[in-house]
Design a protein around this motif. Sequence first.
Motif, PDB file in Angstrom:
ATOM      1  N   GLU A  81       2.760  13.956  -2.720  1.00 15.20           N
ATOM      2  CA  GLU A  81       1.351  14.176  -3.071  1.00 15.20           C
ATOM      3  C   GLU A  81       0.804  12.929  -3.758  1.00 15.20           C
ATOM      4  OE1 GLU A  81      -1.516  17.027  -5.673  1.00 15.20           O
ATOM      5  OE2 GLU A  81       0.546  17.722  -5.384  1.00 15.20           O
ATOM      6  N   ARG A  82      -0.280  12.408  -3.201  1.00 13.61           N
ATOM      7  CA  ARG A  82      -0.879  11.193  -3.759  1.00 13.61           C
ATOM      8  C   ARG A  82      -2.315  11.501  -4.182  1.00 13.61           C
ATOM      9  NH1 ARG A  82       2.627   9.222   0.492  1.00 13.61           N
ATOM     10  NH2 ARG A  82       3.929   7.530  -0.294  1.00 13.61           N
ATOM     11  N   PRO A  83      -2.557  11.504  -5.513  1.00 11.60           N
ATOM     12  CA  PRO A  83      -3.868  11.918  -6.026  1.00 11.60           C
ATOM     13  C   PRO A  83      -5.045  11.174  -5.412  1.00 11.60           C
ATOM     14  CG  PRO A  83      -2.342  11.482  -7.826  1.00 11.60           C
ATOM     15  CD  PRO A  83      -1.634  11.107  -6.587  1.00 11.60           C
ATOM     16  N   LEU A  84      -4.850   9.918  -5.028  1.00  6.96           N
ATOM     17  CA  LEU A  84      -5.984   9.156  -4.481  1.00  6.96           C
ATOM     18  C   LEU A  84      -6.342   9.604  -3.071  1.00  6.96           C
ATOM     19  CD1 LEU A  84      -5.076   5.585  -5.804  1.00  6.96           C
ATOM     20  CD2 LEU A  84      -6.722   7.196  -6.754  1.00  6.96           C
ATOM     21  N   LEU A  85      -5.460  10.420  -2.460  1.00  6.33           N
ATOM     22  CA  LEU A  85      -5.725  10.876  -1.089  1.00  6.33           C
ATOM     23  C   LEU A  85      -5.849  12.399  -0.996  1.00  6.33           C
ATOM     24  CD1 LEU A  85      -3.069   8.650   0.770  1.00  6.33           C
ATOM     25  CD2 LEU A  85      -5.477   8.116   0.377  1.00  6.33           C
ATOM     26  N   PHE A 138       0.825  -1.200   0.000  1.00 12.75           N
ATOM     27  CA  PHE A 138       0.000   0.000   0.000  1.00 12.75           C
ATOM     28  C   PHE A 138       0.865   1.259   0.000  1.00 12.75           C
ATOM     29  CE2 PHE A 138      -3.346   2.904   1.479  1.00 12.75           C
ATOM     30  CZ  PHE A 138      -4.423   2.421   0.746  1.00 12.75           C
ATOM     31  N   MET A 139       0.280   2.386  -0.415  1.00 15.26           N
ATOM     32  CA  MET A 139       0.973   3.679  -0.310  1.00 15.26           C
ATOM     33  C   MET A 139       1.472   3.848   1.122  1.00 15.26           C
ATOM     34  SD  MET A 139      -1.843   6.123  -2.224  1.00 15.26           S
ATOM     35  CE  MET A 139      -3.349   5.196  -1.953  1.00 15.26           C
ATOM     36  N   GLY A 140       2.680   4.319   1.263  1.00 13.67           N
ATOM     37  CA  GLY A 140       3.209   4.600   2.602  1.00 13.67           C
ATOM     38  C   GLY A 140       3.785   3.389   3.312  1.00 13.67           C
ATOM     39  N   GLY A 161       6.601   1.923   2.718  1.00 14.11           N
ATOM     40  CA  GLY A 161       8.072   1.955   2.814  1.00 14.11           C
ATOM     41  C   GLY A 161       8.798   1.296   1.663  1.00 14.11           C
ATOM     42  N   LYS A 162       8.095   1.078   0.547  1.00 14.19           N
ATOM     43  CA  LYS A 162       8.711   0.385  -0.603  1.00 14.19           C
ATOM     44  C   LYS A 162       9.946   1.124  -1.122  1.00 14.19           C
ATOM     45  CE  LYS A 162       4.740   0.975  -2.084  1.00 14.19           C
ATOM     46  NZ  LYS A 162       3.533   1.291  -2.791  1.00 14.19           N
ATOM     47  N   THR A 163       9.841   2.441  -1.206  1.00 21.38           N
ATOM     48  CA  THR A 163      10.960   3.213  -1.767  1.00 21.38           C
ATOM     49  C   THR A 163      12.128   3.278  -0.787  1.00 21.38           C
ATOM     50  OG1 THR A 163       9.438   4.482  -3.118  1.00 21.38           O
ATOM     51  CG2 THR A 163      11.609   5.456  -2.759  1.00 21.38           C
ATOM     52  N   MET A 202       9.011   3.049  -9.762  1.00 16.86           N
ATOM     53  CA  MET A 202       8.125   3.086 -10.934  1.00 16.86           C
ATOM     54  C   MET A 202       7.519   4.467 -11.172  1.00 16.86           C
ATOM     55  SD  MET A 202       6.302  -0.634 -11.185  1.00 16.86           S
ATOM     56  CE  MET A 202       5.481  -0.189 -12.702  1.00 16.86           C
ATOM     57  N   ASP A 203       7.131   5.162 -10.097  1.00 23.44           N
ATOM     58  CA  ASP A 203       6.547   6.495 -10.283  1.00 23.44           C
ATOM     59  C   ASP A 203       7.562   7.446 -10.929  1.00 23.44           C
ATOM     60  OD1 ASP A 203       4.080   5.802  -9.326  1.00 23.44           O
ATOM     61  OD2 ASP A 203       4.424   6.562  -7.301  1.00 23.44           O
ATOM     62  N   GLU A 204       8.835   7.296 -10.548  1.00 18.24           N
ATOM     63  CA  GLU A 204       9.877   8.144 -11.155  1.00 18.24           C
ATOM     64  C   GLU A 204      10.041   7.827 -12.629  1.00 18.24           C
ATOM     65  OE1 GLU A 204      13.717   8.092  -9.245  1.00 18.24           O
ATOM     66  OE2 GLU A 204      12.827   8.796  -7.371  1.00 18.24           O
ATOM     67  N   PHE A 218      -2.828   6.559 -16.397  1.00 17.99           N
ATOM     68  CA  PHE A 218      -1.711   6.301 -15.482  1.00 17.99           C
ATOM     69  C   PHE A 218      -1.457   4.796 -15.356  1.00 17.99           C
ATOM     70  CE2 PHE A 218      -0.253   5.424 -11.082  1.00 17.99           C
ATOM     71  CZ  PHE A 218       0.975   6.087 -11.125  1.00 17.99           C
ATOM     72  N   ARG A 219      -2.529   4.013 -15.269  1.00 23.58           N
ATOM     73  CA  ARG A 219      -2.384   2.553 -15.130  1.00 23.58           C
ATOM     74  C   ARG A 219      -1.740   1.945 -16.389  1.00 23.58           C
ATOM     75  NH1 ARG A 219      -2.232   2.652  -9.901  1.00 23.58           N
ATOM     76  NH2 ARG A 219      -4.099   3.518  -8.958  1.00 23.58           N
ATOM     77  N   LEU A 220      -2.035   2.531 -17.550  1.00 27.13           N
ATOM     78  CA  LEU A 220      -1.394   2.046 -18.781  1.00 27.13           C
ATOM     79  C   LEU A 220       0.099   2.331 -18.760  1.00 27.13           C
ATOM     80  CD1 LEU A 220      -3.958   3.093 -21.561  1.00 27.13           C
ATOM     81  CD2 LEU A 220      -3.358   0.772 -20.833  1.00 27.13           C
ATOM     82  N   GLY A 270       4.357   1.259  -7.540  1.00 28.82           N
ATOM     83  CA  GLY A 270       3.292   2.081  -6.970  1.00 28.82           C
ATOM     84  C   GLY A 270       2.264   1.158  -6.316  1.00 28.82           C
ATOM     85  N   GLY A 271       1.544   1.686  -5.320  1.00 25.05           N
ATOM     86  CA  GLY A 271       0.608   0.852  -4.562  1.00 25.05           C
ATOM     87  C   GLY A 271      -0.475   0.177  -5.386  1.00 25.05           C
ATOM     88  N   GLY A 272      -0.775   0.739  -6.566  1.00 23.73           N
ATOM     89  CA  GLY A 272      -1.858   0.167  -7.374  1.00 23.73           C
ATOM     90  C   GLY A 272      -1.370  -0.812  -8.429  1.00 23.73           C
ATOM     91  N   VAL A 273      -0.060  -0.905  -8.599  1.00 28.40           N
ATOM     92  CA  VAL A 273       0.487  -1.719  -9.701  1.00 28.40           C
ATOM     93  C   VAL A 273      -0.010  -3.175  -9.685  1.00 28.40           C
ATOM     94  CG1 VAL A 273       2.630  -2.678 -10.687  1.00 28.40           C
ATOM     95  CG2 VAL A 273       2.507  -0.259 -10.081  1.00 28.40           C
ATOM     96  N   VAL A 285      -9.884  -4.261  -0.989  1.00 30.95           N
ATOM     97  CA  VAL A 285      -9.871  -4.601  -2.418  1.00 30.95           C
ATOM     98  C   VAL A 285      -8.488  -5.093  -2.850  1.00 30.95           C
ATOM     99  CG1 VAL A 285     -10.138  -3.621  -4.745  1.00 30.95           C
ATOM    100  CG2 VAL A 285     -11.679  -2.908  -2.905  1.00 30.95           C
ATOM    101  N   ARG A 286      -7.457  -4.461  -2.295  1.00 25.67           N
ATOM    102  CA  ARG A 286      -6.102  -4.707  -2.810  1.00 25.67           C
ATOM    103  C   ARG A 286      -5.379  -5.894  -2.188  1.00 25.67           C
ATOM    104  NH1 ARG A 286      -3.321   1.157  -3.942  1.00 25.67           N
ATOM    105  NH2 ARG A 286      -4.603   1.680  -5.760  1.00 25.67           N
ATOM    106  N   GLU A 287      -5.709  -6.208  -0.933  1.00 30.11           N
ATOM    107  CA  GLU A 287      -4.933  -7.280  -0.288  1.00 30.11           C
ATOM    108  C   GLU A 287      -4.976  -8.621  -1.022  1.00 30.11           C
ATOM    109  OE1 GLU A 287      -4.988  -7.414   4.164  1.00 30.11           O
ATOM    110  OE2 GLU A 287      -2.870  -7.171   3.599  1.00 30.11           O
TER     111      GLU A 287
HETATM  112  C1  S3P Z   1      -0.889   4.832  -6.049  1.00 29.67           C
HETATM  113  C2  S3P Z   1       0.280   4.831  -5.318  1.00 29.67           C
HETATM  114  C3  S3P Z   1       1.352   5.818  -5.540  1.00 29.67           C
HETATM  115  C4  S3P Z   1       1.315   6.323  -6.987  1.00 29.67           C
HETATM  116  C5  S3P Z   1      -0.052   6.828  -7.330  1.00 29.67           C
HETATM  117  C6  S3P Z   1      -1.136   5.772  -7.171  1.00 29.67           C
HETATM  118  C7  S3P Z   1      -1.920   3.815  -5.726  1.00 29.67           C
HETATM  119  O1  S3P Z   1       2.628   5.250  -5.270  1.00 29.67           O
HETATM  120  O2  S3P Z   1       1.692   5.310  -7.876  1.00 29.67           O
HETATM  121  O3  S3P Z   1      -0.316   7.933  -6.505  1.00 29.67           O
HETATM  122  O4  S3P Z   1      -2.807   3.571  -6.546  1.00 29.67           O
HETATM  123  O5  S3P Z   1      -1.830   3.219  -4.625  1.00 29.67           O
HETATM  124  P1  S3P Z   1       3.116   4.860  -3.770  1.00 29.67           P
HETATM  125  O6  S3P Z   1       2.568   3.513  -3.453  1.00 29.67           O
HETATM  126  O7  S3P Z   1       4.609   4.839  -3.900  1.00 29.67           O
HETATM  127  O8  S3P Z   1       2.619   5.921  -2.866  1.00 29.67           O
END
Ligand code: S3P
Length: 171
Positions: A118-122, A10-12, A14-16, A33-35, A57-59, A79-82, A140-142
């Motif tokens: 900054e995380r658009p989903l939040l 999940f976002m936050g 500590g992956k990076t 990946m975001d970079e 973004f997902r593409l 990224g957390g959604g990958v 949903v994600r687990e």
């Molecule tokens: C997202 C996580 C973010 C980034 C984007 C969407 C997500 O990365 O890819 O804001 O869908 O969970 P981090 O997991 O590094 O915050």
Amino acid sequence: MTNRIFLIGFMGSGKTTHGRKLANKLCWRFEDMDERIGELTGLTVPEIFERHGEEYFRLKESEVLDTLCEREKVVVSTGGGVPCHHDNMERMNGCGLTIYLKLPPGALLIRLAGSKTERPLLTGKTEEDIQQTIVDMLAVREPYYNQAKVVIDGHADVVDRILRVISQNKF
Ligand code: S3P
């Protein structure tokens, strides 16, 4: 032994931070990946969401994953959604070692509330909203995150524990 590691979670979670340290210890490359998406598009993640929407973004995430699956000796912070979109989880499991950095909602909230990224989903959410969002999104994600080959408690000694797992020659 695998020469490609994908940190998922999940976002936050500590992956990076942990990914950089792990890559350093292994003398491997580190990729965020975001970079990479930023380099590919010339836009920040919030700009992509704003101008082109989440689907675009997902593409881009999937495109970047294609190139990373070709790299050798690489630790990837995803990224957390990958793992939860397209067939990304299957592809990561097919070409490397996937590791889920697992943290409970309370710990994620503390980390996200103190984060400058900054995380658009939040964006624009109160702390209470973020708390609910974490709970809802994790539900949903687990199931995707749990498809990782290894699940690691994200609280402490993350890098050392990952090093121990890979040195056991299981992967
Ligand atoms: C997202 C996580 C973010 C980034 C984007 C969407 C997500 O990365 O890819 O804001 O869908 O969970 P981090 O997991 O590094 O915050």
